[in-house]
Design a protein around this motif. Structure first.
Motif, mmCIF file in Angstrom:
data_model
loop_
_atom_site.group_PDB
_atom_site.id
_atom_site.type_symbol
_atom_site.label_atom_id
_atom_site.label_comp_id
_atom_site.label_asym_id
_atom_site.label_seq_id
_atom_site.Cartn_x
_atom_site.Cartn_y
_atom_site.Cartn_z
ATOM 1 N N ILE A 279 82.562 10.427 53.029
ATOM 2 C CA ILE A 279 83.787 9.877 53.563
ATOM 3 C C ILE A 279 83.964 8.529 53.761
ATOM 4 O O ILE A 279 83.264 7.973 54.479
ATOM 5 C CB ILE A 279 83.863 10.527 55.105
ATOM 6 C CG1 ILE A 279 83.481 11.997 54.930
ATOM 7 C CG2 ILE A 279 85.026 10.315 55.907
ATOM 8 C CD1 ILE A 279 83.316 12.865 56.245
ATOM 9 N N GLY B 157 75.314 5.226 55.876
ATOM 10 C CA GLY B 157 75.540 5.400 57.187
ATOM 11 C C GLY B 157 76.506 6.561 57.478
ATOM 12 O O GLY B 157 76.527 7.300 56.624
ATOM 13 N N ILE B 158 77.336 6.419 58.530
ATOM 14 C CA ILE B 158 78.048 7.671 58.840
ATOM 15 C C ILE B 158 79.761 7.159 59.120
ATOM 16 O O ILE B 158 79.903 6.016 59.465
ATOM 17 C CB ILE B 158 77.553 8.411 60.050
ATOM 18 C CG1 ILE B 158 77.558 7.507 61.279
ATOM 19 C CG2 ILE B 158 76.294 9.173 59.853
ATOM 20 C CD1 ILE B 158 77.185 8.325 62.574
ATOM 21 N N GLU B 159 80.360 8.104 59.082
ATOM 22 C CA GLU B 159 81.757 8.032 59.685
ATOM 23 C C GLU B 159 81.843 9.061 60.783
ATOM 24 O O GLU B 159 81.149 10.205 60.809
ATOM 25 C CB GLU B 159 82.935 8.473 58.610
ATOM 26 C CG GLU B 159 83.259 7.313 57.667
ATOM 27 C CD GLU B 159 84.055 6.239 58.478
ATOM 28 O OE1 GLU B 159 84.418 6.423 59.572
ATOM 29 O OE2 GLU B 159 84.068 5.062 57.690
ATOM 30 N N LEU B 160 82.369 8.702 61.770
ATOM 31 C CA LEU B 160 82.450 9.546 63.121
ATOM 32 C C LEU B 160 83.829 9.349 63.738
ATOM 33 O O LEU B 160 84.421 8.306 63.653
ATOM 34 C CB LEU B 160 81.270 8.932 63.897
ATOM 35 C CG LEU B 160 81.385 9.021 65.504
ATOM 36 C CD1 LEU B 160 80.961 10.700 65.730
ATOM 37 C CD2 LEU B 160 80.348 8.129 66.214
ATOM 38 N N ALA C 72 78.742 8.321 55.355
ATOM 39 C CA ALA C 72 79.691 7.301 54.913
ATOM 40 C C ALA C 72 80.125 7.253 53.278
ATOM 41 O O ALA C 72 80.869 6.990 52.781
ATOM 42 C CB ALA C 72 79.304 5.912 55.189
#
Lengths: 132, 208
Positions: free
Chosen positions: A117, A74-77, A114
């Motif tokens: 980070i 997934g991501i960090e935003l 993710a």
């Protein structure tokens, strides 16, 4: 571009996207552009802010990728806004509402994988990236 | 006959019946606990299971025709409990709770689908209770994204800070993060401050 290594030795680099480069793109194109870079282990620094619907679409497409791409978690935003602390309550409220509806070119959006980070801590004047 | 009359009067006075009330928020904020408390109070049945392991709710859950009576007023809601929205899902996070790898991977897969489903349901809501964890920093991108999307869709919002029974709960930081909203602090688990919550729900329903 200078490569940076996280604690596990994984390499990644920063990619700056000027607002003009994504301004004319559709929601799908913008989100695809961002996710293609994330999958290539880039941390994206976007001049401007995604609209609320674009952020939701980014999360949707991210989840679809988590489901299909091995090792992708997934991501960090995070969105860094111009310092609004000096402004009054009404100004802050108007600004907050407006930026979520139309996007905003004065902000900075930071998006990273993710797996690289762990967390992005925000302060109007600085950001801190915590690496996995 | 009475139902038809009620609907007719509702239309005349612009009041909607069977308001679709969504429960949105990040994982483990207590959406299902709150929806359960309301459903138990007014129907005697719960809406879903709760757990300490994040992403326990992985599909949208419903409870039809929940009639709430409060201070002489009555309103019917369709409760829509949604999976928590997150930007990352790592099956390894579930291993820490003692789940086996295969089960953790299955949970992660279902959780990703649940998040997609939650986002797709946004357009169908009449009003939304945004449930946040009072012990966590409210200024997270996921919270802002959820609220931003509700504003963009012109869906009335009530922000609830849950888990005020815990020592770490800090309701003041919610008021400063979301100054444009009244924040209702509750404990869904203990049933604390539910009177104030129902006041706010009726106020919210008027905006539909």
């Amino acid at each position: 571009m200078k490569k940076i290594k996280d604690k596990k030795g994984k390499e990644f680099s920063l990619q700056v996207i000027p607002f003009a480069e994504v301004e004319e793109l559709t929601i799908s194109e913008r989100v695809k552009k961002i996710l293609d870079l994330i999958l290539a282990n880039k941390i994206v620094i976007l001049h401007g802010r995604l609209r609320a619907e674009e952020e939701a679409r980014l999360i949707e497409d991210t989840m679809a990728l988590v489901d299909h791409v091995e090792q992708f978690k997934g991501i960090e935003l995070a969105v860094i806004e111009p310092d609004m602390r000096e402004k009054g309550f009404i100004d802050r409220m108007k600004y907050g509402l407006a930026k979520s509806l139309v996007g905003d070119s004065s902000s900075l959006t930071i998006i990273g994988p993710a797996s690289v980070i762990k967390d992005i801590k925000k302060d109007p004047k600085k950001i801190e990236l915590f690496f996995s | 006959m009475f139902d038809i009359l009620k609907k007719f009067l509702g239309k005349i006075f612009g009041r909607k019946n069977n308001i679709k009330l969504g429960f949105y928020g990040p994982p483990n904020a207590g959406k299902t606990s709150l929806a359960n408390r309301i459903c138990k109070d007014w129907t005697g049945e719960e809406i879903g299971l709760v757990s300490k392991i994040p992403h326990e709710t992985r599909t949208v859950q419903f409870k039809e025709k929940v009639e709430i009576k409060h201070k002489g007023k009555e309103m019917t809601f369709k409760m829509v409990d949604t999976p928590g929205i997150a930007t990352k899902i790592d099956y390894e996070d579930f291993l820490k709770f003692g789940l086996k790898k295969k089960i953790a991977k299955k949970r992660a897969k279902e959780a990703t689908q649940g998040i997609i489903e939650s986002i797709r349901w946004l357009d169908d809501m009449d009003a939304v209770v945004v449930v946040l964890d009072a012990t966590e920093n409210p200024y997270s991108q996921v919270n802002l994204t959820i609220i931003g999307n509700l504003i963009a869709r012109k869906i009335p919002i009530l922000v609830v800070a849950n888990k005020i029974d815990l020592k770490k709960a800090n309701i003041e930081q919610f008021s400063s993060t979301f100054p444009e909203y009244d924040i209702v602090g509750i404990s869904a688990k203990e049933g604390t401050n539910m009177e104030e919550f129902y006041d706010a729900i009726f106020k919210l329903a008027k905006k539909v």
